[in-house]
Design a protein around this motif. Structure first.
Motif, PDB file in Angstrom:
ATOM      1  N   LYS A 225      -6.489  14.929  -4.669  1.00 24.35           N
ATOM      2  CA  LYS A 225      -6.742  13.593  -4.100  1.00 24.35           C
ATOM      3  C   LYS A 225      -7.694  12.918  -4.833  1.00 24.35           C
ATOM      4  CE  LYS A 225      -6.378  15.783   0.600  1.00 24.35           C
ATOM      5  NZ  LYS A 225      -7.240  15.777   1.839  1.00 24.35           N
ATOM      6  N   GLY A 226      -8.788  13.311  -5.674  1.00 21.71           N
ATOM      7  CA  GLY A 226      -9.576  12.638  -6.361  1.00 21.71           C
ATOM      8  C   GLY A 226      -8.786  12.258  -7.594  1.00 21.71           C
ATOM      9  N   ALA A 227      -7.827  12.876  -8.163  1.00 17.37           N
ATOM     10  CA  ALA A 227      -7.303  12.426  -9.518  1.00 17.37           C
ATOM     11  C   ALA A 227      -6.234  11.377  -8.896  1.00 17.37           C
ATOM     12  CB  ALA A 227      -6.222  13.522  -9.900  1.00 17.37           C
TER      13      ALA A 227
ATOM     14  N   SER B  26      -8.701  19.081  -2.828  1.00 16.33           N
ATOM     15  CA  SER B  26      -9.195  17.739  -2.968  1.00 16.33           C
ATOM     16  C   SER B  26      -9.451  17.243  -4.518  1.00 16.33           C
ATOM     17  CB  SER B  26     -10.809  18.164  -2.426  1.00 16.33           C
ATOM     18  OG  SER B  26     -11.269  19.176  -2.955  1.00 16.33           O
TER      19      SER B  26
ATOM     20  N   ILE C 152       1.898   5.097   0.599  1.00 15.93           N
ATOM     21  CA  ILE C 152       1.678   6.197   1.472  1.00 15.93           C
ATOM     22  C   ILE C 152       2.060   7.323   0.740  1.00 15.93           C
ATOM     23  CG2 ILE C 152       1.783   7.314   3.811  1.00 15.93           C
ATOM     24  CD1 ILE C 152       2.176   4.707   4.903  1.00 15.93           C
TER      25      ILE C 152
ATOM     26  N   LEU D 231      -6.935   9.208  -6.306  1.00 20.28           N
ATOM     27  CA  LEU D 231      -7.670   7.979  -5.936  1.00 20.28           C
ATOM     28  C   LEU D 231      -8.263   7.286  -7.415  1.00 20.28           C
ATOM     29  CD1 LEU D 231      -9.537   9.294  -2.847  1.00 20.28           C
ATOM     30  CD2 LEU D 231      -7.696   7.397  -2.968  1.00 20.28           C
ATOM     31  N   ARG D 232      -8.442   8.159  -8.235  1.00 23.13           N
ATOM     32  CA  ARG D 232      -8.631   7.411  -9.478  1.00 23.13           C
ATOM     33  C   ARG D 232      -7.788   6.642  -9.940  1.00 23.13           C
ATOM     34  NH1 ARG D 232     -10.233  12.153 -13.367  1.00 23.13           N
ATOM     35  NH2 ARG D 232      -8.069  11.941 -13.713  1.00 23.13           N
TER      36      ARG D 232
ATOM     37  N   THR E 191      -3.014   5.621   0.871  1.00 24.20           N
ATOM     38  CA  THR E 191      -3.182   6.464   1.953  1.00 24.20           C
ATOM     39  C   THR E 191      -2.824   7.669   1.897  1.00 24.20           C
ATOM     40  OG1 THR E 191      -3.041   4.215   3.095  1.00 24.20           O
ATOM     41  CG2 THR E 191      -2.535   6.304   4.304  1.00 24.20           C
ATOM     42  N   ILE E 192      -3.471   8.738   1.727  1.00 24.50           N
ATOM     43  CA  ILE E 192      -3.281   9.993   1.572  1.00 24.50           C
ATOM     44  C   ILE E 192      -3.085  10.851   2.931  1.00 24.50           C
ATOM     45  CG2 ILE E 192      -3.668  12.233   0.198  1.00 24.50           C
ATOM     46  CD1 ILE E 192      -5.497  10.491  -1.677  1.00 24.50           C
ATOM     47  N   ILE E 193      -1.919  11.282   3.277  1.00 22.92           N
ATOM     48  CA  ILE E 193      -1.934  12.068   4.496  1.00 22.92           C
ATOM     49  C   ILE E 193      -1.623  13.718   4.125  1.00 22.92           C
ATOM     50  CG2 ILE E 193      -0.513  12.184   6.478  1.00 22.92           C
ATOM     51  CD1 ILE E 193      -2.077  10.050   6.788  1.00 22.92           C
ATOM     52  N   ASP E 194      -2.396  14.601   4.712  1.00 21.09           N
ATOM     53  CA  ASP E 194      -2.019  16.019   4.395  1.00 21.09           C
ATOM     54  C   ASP E 194      -0.975  16.323   5.271  1.00 21.09           C
ATOM     55  OD1 ASP E 194      -4.235  16.314   2.547  1.00 21.09           O
ATOM     56  OD2 ASP E 194      -5.653  16.611   4.162  1.00 21.09           O
TER      57      ASP E 194
ATOM     58  N   MET F 110       0.836  -1.088   0.086  1.00 25.56           N
ATOM     59  CA  MET F 110      -0.067   0.008  -0.083  1.00 25.56           C
ATOM     60  C   MET F 110       0.842   1.233  -0.093  1.00 25.56           C
ATOM     61  SD  MET F 110      -3.465   0.767   2.507  1.00 25.56           S
ATOM     62  CE  MET F 110      -2.183   1.007   4.012  1.00 25.56           C
TER      63      MET F 110
ATOM     64  N   PRO G  97      -6.720   3.747  -6.072  1.00 28.51           N
ATOM     65  CA  PRO G  97      -7.916   3.990  -5.185  1.00 28.51           C
ATOM     66  C   PRO G  97      -7.516   3.343  -3.582  1.00 28.51           C
ATOM     67  CG  PRO G  97      -8.632   2.685  -7.028  1.00 28.51           C
ATOM     68  CD  PRO G  97      -7.060   2.812  -7.085  1.00 28.51           C
ATOM     69  N   SER G  98      -6.539   2.564  -3.743  1.00 28.60           N
ATOM     70  CA  SER G  98      -6.344   2.190  -2.232  1.00 28.60           C
ATOM     71  C   SER G  98      -5.191   2.883  -1.505  1.00 28.60           C
ATOM     72  CB  SER G  98      -5.584   0.791  -2.321  1.00 28.60           C
ATOM     73  OG  SER G  98      -4.330   0.677  -2.807  1.00 28.60           O
TER      74      SER G  98
END
Lengths: 257, 257, 257
Positions: free
Chosen positions: B21-23, B18, B3, B25-26, B32-35, B1, B29-30
């Motif tokens: 993040k959407g782009a 956002s 990160i 995850l497209r 792990t996104i941390i700001d 996975m 999809p799995s």
């Protein structure tokens, strides 16, 4: 999969909250981390207790809540892991946890660090996180330290008992200017015994409890017991605190008849 | 996975962070996104370097750090993917990465885009994200572009060498009003050689390093080398920067004897 | 795995947004929750539509977008679940969704709650979230309520038709002081028919569309149609709105020749 929430006064501008998440992911890469808030005002245990108290019970049973507010370390308070309503809490025993459970029915209190013996300037990472990780790994809470029988209490305004009046104060004003009081639904039922009542707010009177804002016209006042069980007052589509000049500790009275 | 962390000046009010993040995850999809932070002040590479420099090493090895600060594109800087201490960094070569590694020991620097040839107004999504995704898919960094031997450097205050004095400046003031300087622990050891010392702050003097805020009474001053290896000064439960009128570039002196 | 986004005016200071996430994780522990923004100004449907409209199409098809803006409940609007471009949207039918699709080509509109019949003061949790969870569980949208043929429309400035001029207004100013207008690329093509043009901004003129900020020197003006398909104006490394004194509803004119 572990769900871990964070309630801190560390802000979003600096590196602290993300350092914490990085250190957590290094140990448990699959952890689900949810920010309850990092915008608690520095040292404001009352706000932390309000925000966490309203949010925690929405999470699944077994969720672990790390609380780092005013934990920079004045060296005056111990540090604890707590079990309450099948949730776990880890943080500074500075009073924040006393507001979670008005009757102090915390199931287990375990001391994980001593006042004045803090390991570092970054307690959230160096003291609380190791305890959170142990809980997430399934280690029983009693193995984390020494049992403690009481926790520190934050001041709580107590009204002198009256037969027909219930008095409380404003304890929080949210970003919509809604008013959160310390009047509990339990006290309302116990003293009111189902009688008619008037909630006095300046010259306005609220004579019933509402289910939703739409129960009154725009600009009307609603009163309801919120998900934390305390009386909340609000204006439909308006800023009640500002319009009524209500501030922290303003007195709210309910008269029964 | 995978990160993936985000350090940007894109804010939380608009759609940019956002959209990013959407782009992501497209494609993954799995992920792990941390700001790390989206609240870096616009164009403030110094703040970005401070925040990222303190946070990145907490994350697991192999973490990919997307940095979009001042990358709107003045058209003056190239864009790079970097390997450093087994972490990956992707962003604008505008100097931000020179502060991550004071000795410029970046292991690999790969140019992924040329100044003036930016593909769009949203480089984080259209240039950096594709590189991040390739790294997350296991594509070797050297396949992402052309090797580059040096990176842009941000100005760094250098004190003239003195035998008994180490001088630096305030480079950052965090939300607790703690003071972060550019005095490194390495220089402190090299010049101090274990001698007694005085850190001068107006008329106050700090004569020892501390481990935690609780080492001094409330209102007392603490000094310590933080997790990024630079000298940090703070007041236990107080706002040091405001009380001492310290600002960015205020000089901090350490005298050895 | 379900991806669920949140666009709200609930802020990050109070417990609302994290209560929502907790309640969601209680039902779907593996959900990926992405904050589009919780910093929408209270009741500002225009900002919500702008932010969501630019962000949603970056997410994978099938993403579910919960929108809670001005949904505290004035009791004036119904509540809907919508399918549009293979994305799902759940929220208050107060006009916010009319701006997502300028031509109102929403594929399905299902009424999930009636004005004045709201179940609580926390609609995001008590009305929208149950609908989101059903969609995430694969329940067809038509099973969520009663079909509705139209949605509420927010006011949209319409220019009188002119042969050589296209007029619009500033609808949003982002944190970089970039200018977002309501002039669509479709109208630009339809009226301009490929002719030369001048975008007039005070005494400045922009005579071409740009691909990236680097197309002009620092301080220069760029114009481009953004990812939501509307004209955006910006200054390379500068604050255009402030420098040109542009505000919401300031008029922007394009002259064709």
């Amino acid at each position: 999969m572990s769900i871990i929430t964070l309630t801190t006064d560390l802000g979003l501008k600096d590196h602290y909250s993300s350092s914490l998440k990085g250190a957590l992911l290094r140990q448990i890469p699959s952890a689900t981390i949810i920010d309850i808030s990092h915008e608690i005002a520095p040292y404001d245990c009352g706000q932390a207790a309000h925000v966490l108290g309203n949010a925690f019970h929405e999470f699944p049973i077994g969720t672990i809540h790390l609380v780092a507010v005013a934990s920079g370390g004045s060296g005056m308070f111990n540090h604890v892991a707590i079990k309450f309503q099948d949730h776990y809490f880890v943080g500074c025993d500075n009073g924040v946890f006393s507001l979670l459970s008005p009757n102090n029915k915390l199931e287990q209190i375990i001391q994980i660090g001593l006042a004045g013996k803090e390991p570092s300037t970054f307690l959230a990472r160096d003291l609380y996180l190791p305890a959170v990780i142990k809980l997430a790994q399934g280690i029983p809470i009693e193995n984390l330290g020494i049992p403690q029988t009481k926790i520190s209490e934050l001041f709580r305004t107590i009204s002198p008992p009256e037969i027909d009046v219930l008095k409380g104060v404003v304890v929080y004003i949210d970003q919509f200017n809604n008013i959160i009081t310390n009047i509990t639904g339990d006290d309302f039922d116990r003293i009111g015994k189902g009688r008619l009542f008037i909630i006095e707010v300046l010259r306005e009177e609220i004579k019933e409890l509402h289910r939703t804002y739409g129960d009154v016209p725009i600009g009307g006042l609603v009163a309801f017991f919120n998900s934390a069980g305390v009386l909340e007052l609000a204006m439909n589509n308006g800023k009640m605190a500002a319009l009524f000049n209500l501030k922290l500790n303003s007195i709210i009275r309910i008269k029964f008849s």
